[in-house]
Scaffold this motif. Sequence first.
Motif, PDB file in Angstrom:
ATOM      1  N   MET A  33       0.951  -1.279   0.130  1.00  0.00           N
ATOM      2  CA  MET A  33       0.107  -0.086  -0.073  1.00  0.00           C
ATOM      3  C   MET A  33       0.769   1.133  -0.046  1.00  0.00           C
ATOM      4  N   ILE A  34       0.456   2.129  -0.818  1.00  0.00           N
ATOM      5  CA  ILE A  34       1.409   3.038  -1.132  1.00  0.00           C
ATOM      6  C   ILE A  34       0.888   4.208   0.067  1.00  0.00           C
ATOM      7  N   LYS A  35       1.802   5.339   0.234  1.00  0.00           N
ATOM      8  CA  LYS A  35       1.329   6.224   1.567  1.00  0.00           C
ATOM      9  C   LYS A  35       0.150   7.090   1.143  1.00  0.00           C
ATOM     10  N   LEU A  36      -0.209   7.435  -0.084  1.00  0.00           N
ATOM     11  CA  LEU A  36      -1.641   8.106  -0.215  1.00  0.00           C
ATOM     12  C   LEU A  36      -2.813   7.201   0.087  1.00  0.00           C
TER      13      LEU A  36
ATOM     14  N   PHE B 236     -13.297  -4.597   7.919  1.00  0.00           N
ATOM     15  CA  PHE B 236     -12.869  -4.667   9.019  1.00  0.00           C
ATOM     16  C   PHE B 236     -11.304  -4.541   8.890  1.00  0.00           C
ATOM     17  N   LYS B 237     -10.698  -4.876   7.722  1.00  0.00           N
ATOM     18  CA  LYS B 237      -9.505  -4.851   7.410  1.00  0.00           C
ATOM     19  C   LYS B 237      -8.920  -3.384   7.510  1.00  0.00           C
TER      20      LYS B 237
ATOM     21  N   VAL C  92      -0.791  -5.589   9.847  1.00  0.00           N
ATOM     22  CA  VAL C  92       0.526  -5.397   9.429  1.00  0.00           C
ATOM     23  C   VAL C  92       1.516  -5.912  10.309  1.00  0.00           C
ATOM     24  N   TRP C  93       1.098  -5.528  11.701  1.00  0.00           N
ATOM     25  CA  TRP C  93       2.132  -5.915  12.963  1.00  0.00           C
ATOM     26  C   TRP C  93       2.102  -7.643  12.935  1.00  0.00           C
TER      27      TRP C  93
ATOM     28  N   PHE D  34       6.781 -13.066   9.966  1.00  0.00           N
ATOM     29  CA  PHE D  34       7.925 -13.114   9.240  1.00  0.00           C
ATOM     30  C   PHE D  34       9.277 -13.242  10.098  1.00  0.00           C
ATOM     31  N   LEU D  35       9.410 -12.431  11.274  1.00  0.00           N
ATOM     32  CA  LEU D  35      10.511 -12.486  11.995  1.00  0.00           C
ATOM     33  C   LEU D  35      10.632 -14.142  12.789  1.00  0.00           C
ATOM     34  N   LEU D  36       9.271 -14.561  13.109  1.00  0.00           N
ATOM     35  CA  LEU D  36       9.409 -15.736  13.586  1.00  0.00           C
ATOM     36  C   LEU D  36       9.868 -16.665  12.665  1.00  0.00           C
ATOM     37  N   LYS D  37       9.447 -16.794  11.415  1.00  0.00           N
ATOM     38  CA  LYS D  37       9.752 -17.726  10.340  1.00  0.00           C
ATOM     39  C   LYS D  37      11.176 -17.556   9.801  1.00  0.00           C
ATOM     40  N   SER D  38      11.563 -16.209   9.919  1.00  0.00           N
ATOM     41  CA  SER D  38      12.874 -16.139   8.854  1.00  0.00           C
ATOM     42  C   SER D  38      14.055 -15.889   9.939  1.00  0.00           C
TER      43      SER D  38
END
Length: 130
Positions: free
Chosen positions: A1-4, A83-84, A92-93, A99-103
Amino acid sequence: MIKLERQFLKDMCFLAKNDSDVIYIDLEAKTAELFDSPNAESISIEKYVPILNSLASDLARESNGYLKGLHFSEYDCSFSLTFKAFHYNSIVWDKVKGFLLKSIVTPIVVSILTTLLTILLTSLSQPTPQ
């Protein structure tokens, strides 16, 4: 997703309080407000108007799923948030934690266990001094 897109979602979440609220955008007045809501607060969307069609279409795409019930006409636009959209930061968190757990964490744990197992097997295979 872009900033805008993220800023647009934040502005729309400011208006809507739940996913049943319908947001109405007046393209001529360049404002957004809740549909059929007396005393509704209105916000300016002037910076989004030039690209509103593509911006909203991208956010409503099934793979993104931030907007639902998107309707465009020549003079206005309406939609609801999902809801998303309301819980973007939490989603996102959770992805970052996964990602941190798997990688990172899993390879470190596997490395430590492999090293300990190798040391144990090496010490067991050596004859004891007499």
